[in-house]
Design an enzyme around this catalytic site. Structure first.
Site, PDB file in Angstrom:
ATOM      1  N   HIS A 156      87.596  -0.472  64.815  1.00  0.00           N
ATOM      2  CA  HIS A 156      88.093   0.786  65.392  1.00  0.00           C
ATOM      3  C   HIS A 156      87.686   0.875  66.871  1.00  0.00           C
ATOM      4  O   HIS A 156      88.514   1.200  67.727  1.00  0.00           O
ATOM      5  CB  HIS A 156      87.520   1.967  64.605  1.00  0.00           C
ATOM      6  CG  HIS A 156      87.747   3.298  65.245  1.00  0.00           C
ATOM      7  ND1 HIS A 156      88.807   4.116  64.924  1.00  0.00           N
ATOM      8  CD2 HIS A 156      87.049   3.962  66.214  1.00  0.00           C
ATOM      9  CE1 HIS A 156      88.743   5.215  65.650  1.00  0.00           C
ATOM     10  NE2 HIS A 156      87.685   5.140  66.443  1.00  0.00           N
ATOM     11  N   GLU A 157      86.420   0.590  67.157  1.00  0.00           N
ATOM     12  CA  GLU A 157      85.951   0.653  68.543  1.00  0.00           C
ATOM     13  C   GLU A 157      86.654  -0.401  69.403  1.00  0.00           C
ATOM     14  O   GLU A 157      86.952  -0.166  70.578  1.00  0.00           O
ATOM     15  CB  GLU A 157      84.431   0.453  68.592  1.00  0.00           C
ATOM     16  CG  GLU A 157      83.625   1.514  67.846  1.00  0.00           C
ATOM     17  CD  GLU A 157      83.927   2.925  68.305  1.00  0.00           C
ATOM     18  OE1 GLU A 157      84.270   3.111  69.493  1.00  0.00           O
ATOM     19  OE2 GLU A 157      83.830   3.853  67.494  1.00  0.00           O
ATOM     20  N   HIS A 213      89.947   0.804  70.710  1.00  0.00           N
ATOM     21  CA  HIS A 213      89.876   1.569  71.959  1.00  0.00           C
ATOM     22  C   HIS A 213      89.900   0.629  73.167  1.00  0.00           C
ATOM     23  O   HIS A 213      90.538   0.920  74.181  1.00  0.00           O
ATOM     24  CB  HIS A 213      88.593   2.409  71.992  1.00  0.00           C
ATOM     25  CG  HIS A 213      88.615   3.587  71.077  1.00  0.00           C
ATOM     26  ND1 HIS A 213      89.595   4.551  71.128  1.00  0.00           N
ATOM     27  CD2 HIS A 213      87.773   3.971  70.082  1.00  0.00           C
ATOM     28  CE1 HIS A 213      89.351   5.480  70.206  1.00  0.00           C
ATOM     29  NE2 HIS A 213      88.257   5.137  69.566  1.00  0.00           N
ATOM     30  N   GLU A 222      92.349   8.203  68.742  1.00  0.00           N
ATOM     31  CA  GLU A 222      91.537   7.862  67.569  1.00  0.00           C
ATOM     32  C   GLU A 222      92.411   7.389  66.412  1.00  0.00           C
ATOM     33  O   GLU A 222      92.042   6.460  65.679  1.00  0.00           O
ATOM     34  CB  GLU A 222      90.690   9.069  67.138  1.00  0.00           C
ATOM     35  CG  GLU A 222      89.645   9.509  68.147  1.00  0.00           C
ATOM     36  CD  GLU A 222      88.603   8.445  68.425  1.00  0.00           C
ATOM     37  OE1 GLU A 222      88.350   7.602  67.546  1.00  0.00           O
ATOM     38  OE2 GLU A 222      88.044   8.453  69.537  1.00  0.00           O
TER      39      GLU A 222
END
Length: 436
Positions: free
Chosen positions: A278-279, A282, A358
């Site tokens: 997930h990070e 970004h 997100e």
């Protein structure tokens, strides 16, 4: 006139407080829609009765505190102006030295100290609340230490920013906002660059991930995503909180992926890999740089509006507020008041963009790992650790939520070929069914 304005401000704040109290505690929002009941997104299926009760209580109190804290600050700024405290602080600072920078430092120290003392009870209650609900594990001495560091970091930053702004106002009262914005660009980039290596270590200890096997797995998926990562960092947060977190910080050569040790202690390797993916989402989608660009655009509009509003307020109410001209540092509480109102009003827009990013990062993590089950259980554990509200009321979502509510996040990552995944039946429910 000043007394009348003060009374009106208090009355308006009182009415607002009552309205928000009714909305948060008695409007009946925040329930789980029928379509989600019985699915993995339904908190009843993965939280105990005690956790559900505490989550409901804790979320309501925190939401109420959020909605009254910022308007309370506005009230304090107005009080400082109407009573002449700001003008008095300016006179005291001016009498001590002829050096402009030292005068600014003296004024800002007095103002910062007053704001710290006035708002301390609310800050302490937030700490006490988090501690009493088992979220915070931080000792009072450690919490005070962080507060004092905050005070001096904010003071140092404010001294630089305020000195430059008021110097520019004196040079050009009409265009200071544009020149300030132009200087904001390199300043923002510089602060983001040094934050991971200068500012963050003031509060916690950061070090390369100790679990080298896990680090190798994380670096492997980073390589799949074409991310030039050499280390993953962990930070010792267990002595401060039971909550779980991971994040990306910094830019350029100082960019870091950081894991809280609480996350390492309570999530499985596969759950951690999903969080890391997930990070990385970004990073891959360049959300940090889009965030900087969006911040700079909003700052440009905000500074222009602040300039217009300050000129109008001083022209009309300058005598009542004890402000002779915009270039006097005594007008700084008015600057804080206007910018705080504008920031609060912009929350729905900035939070909407953040929630979209997100969601994109969640989708990227699923595409990279393909592990929906770990995604679901990771979000469930994040919900429990922070006693989070999975489906907040609309205003709470608009103004507070930088991430999508957990109800939406869990539902999205659980979906497969258009089907919503049913939650496994709890052990107690299985026994009850067997009895029947």
């Amino acid at each position: 006139m000043a007394k009348k304005m003060g009374i009106v401000a208090l009355l308006l704040f009182g009415v607002y407080l009552l309205c928000m109290y009714w909305y948060i505690f008695h409007s009946g929002g925040g329930t789980v829609p029928k379509v989600f009941q019985g699915t993995v997104a339904d908190p009843v299926m993965f939280m105990s009765e005690k956790e559900l009760f505490l989550s409901g209580e804790y979320s309501k109190i925190r939401n109420f505190l959020f909605f009254i804290a910022t308007p309370l600050e506005w009230l304090v700024y107005a009080f400082i102006l109407l009573t002449g405290i700001s003008r008095y602080f300016e006179k005291v600072a001016t009498a001590q030295t002829k050096w402009k920078l030292l005068r600014n430092a003296g004024y800002l120290f007095l103002l910062s100290l007053l704001l710290y003392l006035v708002l301390f009870p609310l800050d302490y209650y937030r700490y006490y609340l988090s501690k009493s609900y088992g979220i915070s594990t931080q000792a009072f001495s450690s919490w005070m230490r962080d507060g004092i560091i905050d005070f001096w970091v904010n003071f140092g930053t404010s001294l630089i920013v305020v000195s430059v702004i008021y110097w520019l106002i004196k040079k050009s009262e009409k265009r200071w906002w544009l020149y300030t914005w132009l200087l904001t660009i390199p300043f923002t980039i510089f602060v983001m660059f040094i934050q991971p290596v200068v500012i963050d270590p003031l509060y916690n200890d950061f070090y390369p991930l100790k679990n080298k096997e896990l680090e190798a797995k994380i670096l492997s998926i980073a390589d799949q995503a074409h991310i030039p990562a050499e280390h993953v960092y962990e930070v010792n947060m267990a002595e401060k909180t039971n909550a779980l977190n991971a994040y990306v910080t910094g830019i350029g050569s100082n960019s870091r992926i950081v894991l809280w040790d609480t996350t390492l202690n309570r999530l499985t390797d596969n759950e951690i890999l999903f969080i890391m993916a997930h990070e990385m989402g970004h990073y891959v989608e360049k959300h940090i740089y889009f965030g900087i660009a969006g911040y700079l655009v909003l700052t440009l509009g905000g500074l222009w509006l602040t300039s217009r509003c300050m000129r109008w307020v001083i022209r009309r109410y300058g005598q009542v507020l004890k402000i002779k001209k915009m270039g006097d540092i005594a007008s700084y509480p008015l600057f804080l008041l206007i910018t705080s109102i504008l920031l609060f009003a912009s929350n729905p827009l900035t939070n909407y963009v953040s929630r979209y990013q997100e969601t994109r990062a969640d989708q990227y993590a699923i595409s990279l790992t393909g592990d929906r089950e770990s995604a679901v259980t990771a979000f469930q554990k994040l919900t429990i650790s922070g006693l989070s509200e999975v489906n907040p009321q609309l205003l709470v979502k608009w103004f507070r939520y930088t991430h999508p509510p957990m109800l939406d996040r869990i539902d999205r990552v659980a979906e497969k070929e258009g089907q919503k995944k049913e939650a496994p039946v709890k052990e107690e429910q299985k026994k009850e069914q067997q009895k029947q």
